[in-house]
Design an enzyme around this catalytic site. Sequence first.
Site, PDB file in Angstrom:
ATOM      1  N   ASN A 139      12.659   6.262  21.753  1.00 26.54           N
ATOM      2  CA  ASN A 139      11.484   4.894  21.457  1.00 26.54           C
ATOM      3  C   ASN A 139      12.057   4.216  20.892  1.00 26.54           C
ATOM      4  OD1 ASN A 139       8.947   5.524  22.909  1.00 26.54           O
ATOM      5  ND2 ASN A 139       9.461   7.759  22.218  1.00 26.54           N
ATOM      6  N   MET A 150       9.135  14.779  14.602  1.00 26.23           N
ATOM      7  CA  MET A 150       8.599  16.005  14.148  1.00 26.23           C
ATOM      8  C   MET A 150       7.785  16.286  12.819  1.00 26.23           C
ATOM      9  SD  MET A 150       9.186  15.760  17.419  1.00 26.23           S
ATOM     10  CE  MET A 150       8.844  17.974  17.780  1.00 26.23           C
ATOM     11  N   HIS A 172       2.390  10.406  22.320  1.00 31.78           N
ATOM     12  CA  HIS A 172       2.241  12.152  22.568  1.00 31.78           C
ATOM     13  C   HIS A 172       3.072  11.861  23.836  1.00 31.78           C
ATOM     14  CE1 HIS A 172       1.476  16.417  21.650  1.00 31.78           C
ATOM     15  NE2 HIS A 172       0.907  15.923  22.793  1.00 31.78           N
TER      16      HIS A 172
HETATM   17  C1  GRF Z   1       9.928  12.143  22.914  1.00 37.46           C
HETATM   18  O1  GRF Z   1       9.325  13.005  23.856  1.00 37.46           O
HETATM   19  C2  GRF Z   1       7.849  11.369  22.318  1.00 37.46           C
HETATM   20  O2  GRF Z   1       6.640  11.432  22.935  1.00 37.46           O
HETATM   21  C3  GRF Z   1       8.004  13.028  21.347  1.00 37.46           C
HETATM   22  O3  GRF Z   1       9.537  13.231  20.636  1.00 37.46           O
HETATM   23  C4  GRF Z   1      10.268  12.529  21.936  1.00 37.46           C
HETATM   24  C5  GRF Z   1      11.052  11.490  20.826  1.00 37.46           C
HETATM   25  O4  GRF Z   1      12.219  11.263  21.760  1.00 37.46           O
HETATM   26  N1  GRF Z   1       6.979  13.436  20.332  1.00 37.46           N
HETATM   27  P1  GRF Z   1      13.118  10.282  21.237  1.00 37.46           P
HETATM   28  O5  GRF Z   1      13.749  10.356  20.136  1.00 37.46           O
HETATM   29  O6  GRF Z   1      12.320   8.411  21.264  1.00 37.46           O
HETATM   30  O7  GRF Z   1      14.561  10.053  22.373  1.00 37.46           O
END
Ligand code: GRF
Length: 220
Positions: free
Chosen positions: A15, A91, A110
């Site tokens: 992301n 997290m 989410h």
């Molecule tokens: C994503 O699925 C987000 O929605 C969740 O954790 C994951 C993060 O992935 N909360 P990244 O670190 O963006 O690759």
Amino acid sequence: MPAKLAVLISGRGRNLEAIAAACADGRIQGEIVRVISSRADAGGLAFAQAQGLPTAIVPSKDYADRAAYDAALAGQLREDAPDIVVLAGFMRILTPAFVAEWLGRMVNIHPSLLPRHPGLQTHRRALDAGDREHGATVHFVTAELDGGPAIIQGQLNVRAEDTPDTLADRVMQDIELKIYPQAIAWLARGELALRDGVVRYRGQVLTAPLGPAAMDAGFL
Ligand code: GRF
């Protein structure tokens, strides 16, 4: 003036990469002023460093409790003074005091169709529940975990052969990496506001989350 973004991560940073790309090509009128990771070994941190983005590590393991952690995080953010705090796979559960400081200026993505499946293991839980549709939601962050008012949601059909991993990949590629930069672009342009617990988009109260139909072509 571009909006100043702080992006908080704990993991791979897909992301983050999509948001950085949208800032770089002007789809988001914003600038990442800091990437903060809760882990020194997060893949997203290496990406940020390679891109020359300002980074900081606030390691979970260095703090005895949530209050101490959030105080350290708040200190870093006050220094950076972002307009928007973006939780991108961060997290950690945040304390109500921390959330209050950034209310209306902090968003999260989410991987479920909230209010279904808050918390962890969303893809497995969607399969176990026999859900025919699944997806992801961008929402303002409130003290209730994954419970803040939704901004935009994208959904897909669950396939009979899906596993948690295949579902997670499709939700990430087809939905998360599109709707999150879009939501941040709206926020950066001042087109989204949270007032009295209600989301307004271009001045109109949202009674349901926005969907792909509202998205700009550049984000689809
Ligand atoms: C994503 O699925 C987000 O929605 C969740 O954790 C994951 C993060 O992935 N909360 P990244 O670190 O963006 O690759």
